[in-house]
Design an enzyme around this catalytic site. Structure first.
Site, PDB file in Angstrom:
ATOM      1  N   LYS A 185       0.831  -1.218   0.000  1.00  0.00           N
ATOM      2  CA  LYS A 185       0.000   0.000   0.000  1.00  0.00           C
ATOM      3  C   LYS A 185       0.855   1.255   0.000  1.00  0.00           C
ATOM      4  O   LYS A 185       0.439   2.314  -0.492  1.00  0.00           O
ATOM      5  CB  LYS A 185      -0.958  -0.015   1.188  1.00  0.00           C
ATOM      6  CG  LYS A 185      -0.302  -0.127   2.569  1.00  0.00           C
ATOM      7  CD  LYS A 185      -0.023   1.205   3.215  1.00  0.00           C
ATOM      8  CE  LYS A 185       0.667   1.026   4.544  1.00  0.00           C
ATOM      9  NZ  LYS A 185       0.928   2.307   5.240  1.00  0.00           N
ATOM     10  N   ASP A 238      -5.949  -0.080   5.150  1.00  0.00           N
ATOM     11  CA  ASP A 238      -4.661   0.596   5.236  1.00  0.00           C
ATOM     12  C   ASP A 238      -4.368   1.379   3.966  1.00  0.00           C
ATOM     13  O   ASP A 238      -3.760   2.458   4.006  1.00  0.00           O
ATOM     14  CB  ASP A 238      -3.565  -0.440   5.489  1.00  0.00           C
ATOM     15  CG  ASP A 238      -2.374   0.138   6.240  1.00  0.00           C
ATOM     16  OD1 ASP A 238      -2.405   1.328   6.583  1.00  0.00           O
ATOM     17  OD2 ASP A 238      -1.420  -0.616   6.498  1.00  0.00           O
TER      18      ASP A 238
END
Length: 325
Positions: A185, A238
């Site tokens: 991410k 996230d």
């Protein structure tokens, strides 16, 4: 329980304060020069509002930090773990627990951090991951994360130790999914920062997040993760928080790159680790190893290391071969 935090910086301090508030004896370890400064000020320059409780012992002595500890929490950068963890290896016996909170891949060969830690000690390992900006955890803003371990009882113990009225912890046995979501991410967040730096809007950001989680999921599943994990806190959760918040160093780095700054200049300006830049090349290598198509990761690497302009990278993504979703 005595818990040792390894790496007492912008993430270690909030976790140490949380564990102290939960009633545990917290000892924090870091390098001697930084510890000397902390002992004088009990403050960190990246978290100036954080006053470290006097009950938290801070030391640069490995034996003092490790002796008597039942749990070791790695809160240093993924780049530092390969250098630091071997120094603590003699203390990683089977009755101890290691918790990795670093979101990246091991620098030398691109393996997951838990894989690296498994190779240097006998302690069971858990991963703590999810949408958790340090600044907000420190302020007691409600935060929810996942403790993942192949040993469910270990995950449940980590859940018990970290949980509070402001920090909710779920459990999982999908360590691969939790780690890959947390690591990748950061690379997508660099791209999201580039998008904002170019002046693009919500449409672009939504597309990046959606197609970004598709890329992360493809690679994670190819590596053995459960596809469902990427729809949870350590996946899309996230990713959303890192792509949309100015707290994110990765987002800020991408924004600066889109303003024409070099990666070296961006690192100097931010003054802290940009995990996405450290992870991008390893992520692309894993994609090639597992024959997984990751165009956003690929273009982000070209921005970081080949000097490609973020605007040209967006055009390249938009003009790719037309496909079904």
């Amino acid at each position: 329980m005595k818990i040792t935090i390894i790496g007492f910086g912008s993430w270690g301090i909030p976790l140490g304060c949380l564990l102290h508030k939960n009633g545990h004896k917290v000892t924090a370890w870091d390098n001697a020069q930084y510890v000397e400064k902390l002992l004088k000020t009990r403050r960190n320059e990246y978290l100036p509002e954080a006053e470290i409780p006097p009950e938290i012992e801070i030391t640069s002595d490995i034996s003092a930090a490790a002796n008597g500890a039942k749990m070791f929490v790695f809160a240093c950068t993924s780049r530092a773990i390969s250098k630091i963890a071997p120094m603590f290896a003699p203390f990683f016996t089977s009755e101890k627990i290691i918790v990795n909170t670093s979101k990246g891949l091991e620098e030398t060969n691109g393996i997951r951090i838990s894989q690296f830690l498994q190779g240097i000690g006998g302690a069971p390992i858990a991963v703590l991951s999810g949408p958790s900006h340090a600044e907000e955890v420190l302020k007691g803003i409600p935060t929810t994360v996942v403790a993942a371990s192949e040993n469910e009882s270990v995950a449940m113990l980590v859940q018990e130790i970290f949980s509070s009225e402001t920090f909710r912890v779920y459990t999982s046995t999908d360590v691969i999914g939790a780690e890959m979501g947390g690591a990748l991410k950061n690379v997508i967040a660099l791209a999201a920062g580039c998008s904002d730096g170019l002046g693009f809007g919500d449409n672009t950001k939504a597309a990046l997040i959606t197609r970004g989680i598709a890329e992360i999921t493809r690679l994670g599943v190819a590596m053995g993760a459960d596809e469902r994990t990427f729809a949870g806190l350590s996946g899309i959760g996230d990713l959303i928080v890192t792509c949309t918040s100015k707290h994110s160093r990765n987002w800020r780095a991408g924004f600066a790159l889109a303003q024409g700054k070099t990666l070296a200049a961006v690192r100097a300006e931010i003054g802290a680790t940009v995990e996405g830049a450290d992870t991008a090349a390893a992520a692309l290598a894993l994609a090639k190893k597992h024959s997984v198509d990751m165009p956003i990761i690929e273009e982000t690497n070209r921005i970081l290391f080949d000097g490609k302009s973020p605007k040209d990278a967006v055009v390249a993504l938009m003009l790719r071969e037309r496909k079904q979703e």
